[in-house]
Scaffold this active site. Structure first.
Site, short mmCIF file in Angstrom:
data_model
loop_
_atom_site.label_atom_id
_atom_site.label_comp_id
_atom_site.label_asym_id
_atom_site.label_seq_id
_atom_site.Cartn_x
_atom_site.Cartn_y
_atom_site.Cartn_z
N GLY A 36 46.59 66.45 46.76
CA GLY A 36 47.50 67.99 46.51
C GLY A 36 46.10 68.69 45.97
O GLY A 36 46.24 69.36 45.15
N ASN B 20 47.62 66.40 52.02
CA ASN B 20 48.16 67.95 51.50
C ASN B 20 49.15 68.45 52.52
O ASN B 20 48.49 68.19 53.97
CB ASN B 20 45.92 68.89 51.51
N HIS C 197 40.60 67.69 33.62
CA HIS C 197 40.56 69.16 32.65
C HIS C 197 41.65 69.34 31.63
O HIS C 197 42.31 69.63 30.97
CB HIS C 197 41.88 69.57 33.96
#
Ligand SMILES: [Zn+2]
Length: 249
Positions: free
Chosen positions: A191, A217, A124
């Site tokens: 995560g 998580n 990203h």
């Protein structure tokens, strides 16, 4: 928690006894939460404080670059100050010991690199890297820009090199991620939920090819459905224990 970590460790050891480990770790906002990086979505998410259309799309951005840059200034500032936490550091150990060949991250905060991980693929982008909207020239920021929006020597405006919502993801990084996902026999998911592409796809591709999946998580996510092992808890607590146990220390 200890039982699930133990089970994950045996899973890795069994795999290691049979074949050479080829692995990647997929990370998302959850791993950086412990470093004080705000998440974009969800409770207290940055985008809840701002109008999503305005800050997360290029159109909104172009309508009011100064306002958006002020928001980014704040974000970049927090990121420059942030330090890698125990989870980032644990992944460096994992890499050094041959259990992590790549980190594919959706985070834009450079914390994996700051911790010392070497093979990091940012799908990203990176918030501290800016690029010119006209000539495409990149610049790595070392501090928060004083004048906003920063301008390129060509006269074009600079924007942060992060993927906005209506934009395609960086092609080279995505191609590489899919190649890695296809070859892996071990995947750690840390995560991140399976809501955003490509995080939603990569582990399923690996799973189809027979890879073992371990999810770290603090909550159940879609990924748990394809996981061979699920370790519930904050990754800065669970990952270091996992690695200590794996390395028999
Ligand atoms: Zn330029």
């Amino acid at each position: 928690m200890f039982e699930s970590i133990k089970q994950a460790v045996s899973l890795v050891k069994e795999l290691e006894a049979k074949e050479r480990i080829q692995s990647y770790v997929l990370t998302g906002a959850g791993i950086s939460k412990g470093s004080g990086i705000p998440t974009f979505r969800g409770e207290d998410g940055l985008w809840d404080t701002y109008d999503f259309e305005e800050v997360a799309t290029l159109e909104g951005w172009m309508r009011n670059p100064e306002k958006i840059w002020l928001m980014y200034q704040e974000g970049i500032h927090q990121i420059f100050d942030a330090k890698p936490n125990a989870a980032h550091k644990a992944l460096v150990e994992l890499e050094k010991n041959g259990y992590c060949h790549y980190i594919i991250t959706q985070n834009v905060d450079s914390l994996h690199q700051k911790a010392g991980s070497e093979n990091v693929i940012e799908v990203h982008g990176n918030i501290a890297r800016i690029k010119c909207i006209i000539c495409g020239k990149f610049q790595q920021l070392k501090e928060t820009p004083k004048i906003v929006p920063p301008m390129c020597s060509c006269g074009g405006m600079m924007r942060p090199d992060v993927t906005l919502f209506n934009e395609p993801l960086p092609e080279d990084e995505i191609t590489k991620s899919f190649e890695i996902a296809n070859k892996a026999n071990l995947v750690l998911i840390v995560g991140t939920s399976a809501e955003v592409y490509p995080a939603a796809r990569l582990p399923s591709i690996s799973k189809k090819n027979g890879a073992k999946i371990i999810v770290f998580n603090f909550e159940q996510t879609e990924h748990v459905n394809i996981a061979d092992s699920f370790i519930e808890g904050k990754s800065e607590k669970t990952l270091p224990i996992f690695i200590e146990m794996l390395l028999n220390r």
